[in-house]
Design an enzyme around this catalytic site. Structure first.
Site, PDB file in Angstrom:
ATOM      1  N   ALA A  61       0.827  -1.205   0.000  1.00  0.00           N
ATOM      2  CA  ALA A  61       0.000   0.000   0.000  1.00  0.00           C
ATOM      3  C   ALA A  61       0.862   1.255   0.000  1.00  0.00           C
ATOM      4  O   ALA A  61       1.940   1.295   0.600  1.00  0.00           O
ATOM      5  CB  ALA A  61      -0.926  -0.003   1.214  1.00  0.00           C
TER       6      ALA A  61
ATOM      7  N   GLY B  33       0.386  -5.629   0.600  1.00  0.00           N
ATOM      8  CA  GLY B  33      -0.520  -5.608  -0.540  1.00  0.00           C
ATOM      9  C   GLY B  33       0.139  -6.035  -1.836  1.00  0.00           C
ATOM     10  O   GLY B  33      -0.535  -6.529  -2.743  1.00  0.00           O
TER      11      GLY B  33
ATOM     12  N   GLU C  93      -0.118  -9.685  -1.735  1.00  0.00           N
ATOM     13  CA  GLU C  93      -1.535 -10.011  -1.919  1.00  0.00           C
ATOM     14  C   GLU C  93      -1.928  -9.879  -3.390  1.00  0.00           C
ATOM     15  O   GLU C  93      -2.753 -10.664  -3.886  1.00  0.00           O
ATOM     16  CB  GLU C  93      -2.393  -9.093  -1.037  1.00  0.00           C
ATOM     17  CG  GLU C  93      -2.273  -9.432   0.448  1.00  0.00           C
ATOM     18  CD  GLU C  93      -2.961  -8.426   1.344  1.00  0.00           C
ATOM     19  OE1 GLU C  93      -3.762  -8.838   2.201  1.00  0.00           O
ATOM     20  OE2 GLU C  93      -2.693  -7.218   1.197  1.00  0.00           O
TER      21      GLU C  93
ATOM     22  N   GLU D 291       2.312  -6.937   8.231  1.00  0.00           N
ATOM     23  CA  GLU D 291       1.439  -5.897   8.777  1.00  0.00           C
ATOM     24  C   GLU D 291       1.335  -5.901  10.298  1.00  0.00           C
ATOM     25  O   GLU D 291       1.102  -4.855  10.911  1.00  0.00           O
ATOM     26  CB  GLU D 291       0.032  -6.023   8.161  1.00  0.00           C
ATOM     27  CG  GLU D 291      -0.088  -5.493   6.745  1.00  0.00           C
ATOM     28  CD  GLU D 291       0.273  -6.531   5.685  1.00  0.00           C
ATOM     29  OE1 GLU D 291      -0.022  -6.292   4.509  1.00  0.00           O
ATOM     30  OE2 GLU D 291       0.857  -7.576   6.042  1.00  0.00           O
TER      31      GLU D 291
END
Length: 252
Positions: free
Chosen positions: A60, A110, A113, A133
């Site tokens: 992110a 992310g 992901e 995270e």
């Protein structure tokens, strides 16, 4: 932000958002536009996703995350952002072609992901993969808790998510997080050869096979909602806010 090339039945998408392909709303909108074109093409058998940067994707956009934490309504906005990640990654997973992620460098949070949303992953032995995270008091809430557990089982998911282990490409292959791992010097050639080989197969049989595989362990909507609710609640905790604040202070 994206370079799109066609090689026979293979579409190669190269992420070019310097310096780390950080995921933000602009990135999502741009990739959506690329996928709009891909989905409308019947001649595409493989989508090959790679990066022009030293990393695959670092996750992110930290500037966007920091902005969310500074807002009174930041938790709700963050949940809205993550819903968009869910939507985009679901879209990638359900493309009517085979998706291949070429991971040449770091794929954290992310970014990993995003790779998990692809059908296949090939990584450089030296690449670094993880979902760290929890170090910030957060969770891999863009499908990471769901896709990694489905892919590798709760044992490996626990190691990567609960212990925040960062593994290289070779170890990720051993754990089943990626399907292939090769030395960095060979990665580009190996990924291109793999995409070409898959692209030569029957597009119809690949699509049917992909849909049958997906029926074995479909993602849970309740799992997604758990990620969203968890993120919302964690953002209100003083411990999380302190960890995030310290992280950004250290970066400065």
């Amino acid at each position: 932000m994206f370079k799109v090339e066609t090689f026979g039945r293979v579409v190669r998408i190269t992420m070019q958002r310097a310096p780390v392909n950080a995921l933000n709303n602009e990135f999502i909108a741009g990739l959506d536009r690329v996928l709009d074109d891909v989905e409308g093409r019947k001649d595409v058998t493989v989508v090959h996703l790679r990066s022009s940067q030293r990393v695959f994707c670092a996750g992110a956009d930290l500037a966007q995350v920091e902005t969310r934490f500074a807002l009174d309504d930041g938790a709700n906005i963050m949940v809205r952002d993550i819903r968009e990640f869910h939507r985009l990654f679901d879209r990638i997973e359900h493309l009517p072609c085979v998706t291949l992620a070429e991971i040449g460098g770091t794929a954290f949070g992310g970014g990993f992901e995003l790779a998990l949303a692809c059908d296949l992953r090939v990584a450089a032995d030296e690449a670094k993969l993880g979902l760290p995270e929890a170090r910030l008091g957060l969770i891999p809430g863009a499908g990471g808790t769901q896709r990694l557990t489905r892919l590798c089982g709760p044992g490996t998911a626990g190691r990567i998510i609960l212990a925040c282990d960062i593994v290289d490409g070779a170890e990720a292959c051993r754990l089943g997080m990626v399907q292939w791992s090769v030395p960095a010097a060979r990665l580009v050639a190996e990924a291109e050869a793999l995409a070409e080989r898959i692209g030569s197969l029957s597009a119809a049989s690949l699509l049917v096979s992909k849909r049958c595989i997906a029926r074995v362990a479909p993602l849970s909507r309740t799992g997604y909602e758990g990620e969203l609710q968890g993120t919302h609640g964690l953002m209100a905790l003083e411990d999380t806010r302190s960890r995030v604040k310290a992280f950004f202070a250290q970066r400065r």
